[in-house]
Design a protein around this motif. Structure first.
Motif, PDB file in Angstrom:
ATOM      1  N   VAL A 229       0.854  -1.185   0.000  1.00 18.12           N
ATOM      2  CA  VAL A 229       0.000   0.000   0.000  1.00 18.12           C
ATOM      3  C   VAL A 229       0.892   1.237   0.000  1.00 18.12           C
ATOM      4  CG1 VAL A 229      -1.831   1.243   1.201  1.00 18.12           C
ATOM      5  CG2 VAL A 229      -1.765  -1.262   1.288  1.00 18.12           C
ATOM      6  N   ASP A 230       0.547   2.212  -0.859  1.00 18.97           N
ATOM      7  CA  ASP A 230       1.255   3.488  -0.911  1.00 18.97           C
ATOM      8  C   ASP A 230       0.470   4.499  -0.077  1.00 18.97           C
ATOM      9  OD1 ASP A 230       2.701   5.736  -1.440  1.00 18.97           O
ATOM     10  OD2 ASP A 230       2.651   5.527  -3.623  1.00 18.97           O
ATOM     11  N   ARG A 261       5.585   3.462   0.746  1.00 18.39           N
ATOM     12  CA  ARG A 261       4.945   2.161   0.631  1.00 18.39           C
ATOM     13  C   ARG A 261       5.120   1.363   1.927  1.00 18.39           C
ATOM     14  NH1 ARG A 261       3.317   1.738  -4.467  1.00 18.39           N
ATOM     15  NH2 ARG A 261       2.464  -0.309  -3.986  1.00 18.39           N
ATOM     16  N   THR A 262       4.077   0.638   2.265  1.00 18.90           N
ATOM     17  CA  THR A 262       4.098  -0.238   3.424  1.00 18.90           C
ATOM     18  C   THR A 262       3.281  -1.477   3.109  1.00 18.90           C
ATOM     19  OG1 THR A 262       3.726  -0.360   5.819  1.00 18.90           O
ATOM     20  CG2 THR A 262       2.064   0.763   4.508  1.00 18.90           C
ATOM     21  N   SER A 263       3.323  -2.448   3.996  1.00 18.37           N
ATOM     22  CA  SER A 263       2.574  -3.686   3.820  1.00 18.37           C
ATOM     23  C   SER A 263       1.448  -3.739   4.841  1.00 18.37           C
ATOM     24  CB  SER A 263       3.502  -4.897   4.003  1.00 18.37           C
ATOM     25  OG  SER A 263       2.768  -6.109   3.902  1.00 18.37           O
ATOM     26  N   GLY A 264       0.220  -3.956   4.351  1.00 19.46           N
ATOM     27  CA  GLY A 264      -0.907  -4.011   5.263  1.00 19.46           C
ATOM     28  C   GLY A 264      -2.220  -4.070   4.525  1.00 19.46           C
ATOM     29  N   ALA A 355       2.323  -3.021  13.112  1.00 22.56           N
ATOM     30  CA  ALA A 355       3.666  -2.955  13.716  1.00 22.56           C
ATOM     31  C   ALA A 355       4.285  -1.572  13.565  1.00 22.56           C
ATOM     32  CB  ALA A 355       4.585  -4.017  13.108  1.00 22.56           C
ATOM     33  N   GLY A 356       3.459  -0.533  13.697  1.00 19.00           N
ATOM     34  CA  GLY A 356       3.941   0.829  13.580  1.00 19.00           C
ATOM     35  C   GLY A 356       3.843   1.578  14.893  1.00 19.00           C
ATOM     36  N   THR A 357       4.150   2.868  14.842  1.00 21.36           N
ATOM     37  CA  THR A 357       4.077   3.734  16.021  1.00 21.36           C
ATOM     38  C   THR A 357       3.246   4.958  15.692  1.00 21.36           C
ATOM     39  OG1 THR A 357       6.133   4.878  15.400  1.00 21.36           O
ATOM     40  CG2 THR A 357       6.312   2.966  16.877  1.00 21.36           C
ATOM     41  N   LEU A 358       2.573   5.484  16.725  1.00 20.48           N
ATOM     42  CA  LEU A 358       1.729   6.670  16.597  1.00 20.48           C
ATOM     43  C   LEU A 358       2.182   7.690  17.629  1.00 20.48           C
ATOM     44  CD1 LEU A 358      -0.811   8.157  15.486  1.00 20.48           C
ATOM     45  CD2 LEU A 358      -2.114   6.986  17.280  1.00 20.48           C
ATOM     46  N   PRO A 375       6.414   0.144   8.978  1.00 22.65           N
ATOM     47  CA  PRO A 375       7.518  -0.513   8.268  1.00 22.65           C
ATOM     48  C   PRO A 375       7.363  -0.344   6.758  1.00 22.65           C
ATOM     49  CG  PRO A 375       6.608  -1.952   9.957  1.00 22.65           C
ATOM     50  CD  PRO A 375       5.684  -0.794   9.850  1.00 22.65           C
ATOM     51  N   GLY A 376       8.423   0.095   6.113  1.00 22.48           N
ATOM     52  CA  GLY A 376       8.371   0.341   4.679  1.00 22.48           C
ATOM     53  C   GLY A 376       8.684  -0.892   3.874  1.00 22.48           C
ATOM     54  N   THR A 377       8.295  -0.854   2.616  1.00 21.85           N
ATOM     55  CA  THR A 377       8.602  -1.931   1.668  1.00 21.85           C
ATOM     56  C   THR A 377       9.163  -1.300   0.410  1.00 21.85           C
ATOM     57  OG1 THR A 377       6.349  -1.871   0.758  1.00 21.85           O
ATOM     58  CG2 THR A 377       6.778  -3.427   2.550  1.00 21.85           C
TER      59      THR A 377
END
Length: 378
Positions: A229-230, A261-264, A355-358, A375-377
């Motif tokens: 996902v972008d 981009r990230t995965s989710g 698995a991210g932070t806010l 986390p980026g991809t």
């Protein structure tokens, strides 16, 4: 599955210690036999020597010299075997008794951990082991168990608080609906159109709250299909959806940045960005405010930043925004976008599931800066 009771760990360790001591004693005796006793000759007694012949040369008759007793192999075995058996018996008793005591001392921390487990299983999550002494395997297990109990206690308290708040929030629209129906039943002259409109508004709020609760539960489980996902495209889609709301409130909405981009889950990430942008629009200046959305990639991290204008926020109040049913403004429900108090809670749940932070930081001139790192991809 029911299993037959077996030997306790303490008894197994005791038998192991005793068996080791017996094995060591047996090896010692074998060593004595191999390297000592087998080299002792087995002497056969000689027959009686014949009497000396008559001395015809009239020379002096030799006097027999007494011979000292020299034990042979059989004599040593007869003397050594009973004492060896006695030593082995002593080693057996010593190994059992010493092994039982040593096993008890070694397993004492495990007994405390087992007792704490039973207490926790009974519903008391406030109990802690707090094992003292130097760090070893039992100390690490104890600390890990205490940490687990602390997290469970916090999670259970959070769930209980959430259930109480959810029950209260769901009860409110139902109570309002019942009141409206009671008033309509007592006063048949009241307009049906107004009653239907008010009931529709209340029921819609209950539906929104229920959907938000389901989404919060789904986002926290993390069992969703992951795709690439972008975040920049997601931010543009969310901004386009909320552009009319920003225009009605005379809020400037600006989206900038590059690909991140990230995965989710695309659906959950869209809801996350939409909630953040909507929150930034609603909690803003009455007119002339702004909302900026920026995406960028830093190495293996994708970053989303949303900043808005608004009133100054106390720093101690900001950490409570991610708790369920907490609102940064007064609890006014006349606005169509006042929300149900789960917007940032849903965002926090989705970010954790990815698995991210806010991070929430109040701006010095008013408003809020929200930073999401995922986390980026490539």
């Amino acid at each position: 599955m029911n299993r037959e009771p077996g030997l306790s760990v303490r008894l197994k360790l005791t038998l192991s210690y005793a068996g080791f001591v017996m094995l060591a004693g047996g090896l010692l005796l074998v060593t004595v036999w191999v390297f000592l006793l087998r080299y002792v000759p087995e002497v056969i007694d000689n027959p009686q020597m014949p009497a000396p012949a008559p001395n015809r040369s009239r020379l002096p008759v030799p006097v027999p010299v007494p011979v000292m007793f020299v034990p042979n192999r059989s004599d040593l075995l007869r003397a050594f075997a009973p004492r060896a058996v006695a030593v082995l018996a002593f080693l057996l008793v010593f190994g059992l008794l010493g092994g039982w005591i040593l096993a008890g001392r070694m397993l004492a921390p495990l007994t405390r951990i087992t007792s704490a487990t039973c207490v926790a299983a009974g519903g008391s999550l406030s109990h802690r082991i707090r094992l003292e002494g130097r760090r070893d395997e039992f100390r690490e297990l104890s600390d890990a168990f205490d940490s687990m109990l602390e997290q469970l206690e916090s999670h259970v308290a959070e769930q209980q608080r959430f259930a109480a708040n959810a029950s209260h929030e769901l009860r409110t629209p139902l109570a309002i609906s019942r009141t409206l129906l009671d008033v309509a039943r007592k006063d048949p002259t009241q307009g049906r159109a107004e009653l239907i409109e008010r009931l529709h508004t209340v029921n819609q709020r209950a539906i929104d709250l229920t959907e938000a609760l389901l989404l919060l539960s789904r986002g926290g489980r993390g069992n969703f299909t992951r795709d690439s996902v972008d975040l920049s495209l997601v931010a543009e889609e969310a901004a386009e959806t909320l552009l009319s709301l920003a225009e009605r409130r005379r809020i400037t909405l600006d989206v900038s940045g590059g690909a991140a981009r990230t995965s989710g889950s695309a659906e959950l990430l869209l809801r996350m960005v939409t909630n953040l942008v909507q929150n930034a629009i609603v909690h803003n200046l009455p007119a002339g405010g702004s909302v900026t959305v920026h995406t960028e990639a830093h190495g293996d991290t994708s970053v989303l930043r949303i900043e808005n204008t608004g009133r100054r926020l106390p720093p101690e109040l900001v950490p409570t925004f991610t708790e369920p049913f907490q609102r940064g403004t007064e609890r006014v429900r006349t606005d169509e976008h006042a929300g149900v108090g789960l917007g940032l809670a849903i965002v926090h749940s989705i970010v954790r599931a990815h698995a991210g932070t806010l991070d929430l930081v109040p701006s010095p001139n008013g408003g809020l800066l929200v930073t999401v790192r995922l986390p980026g991809t490539s």
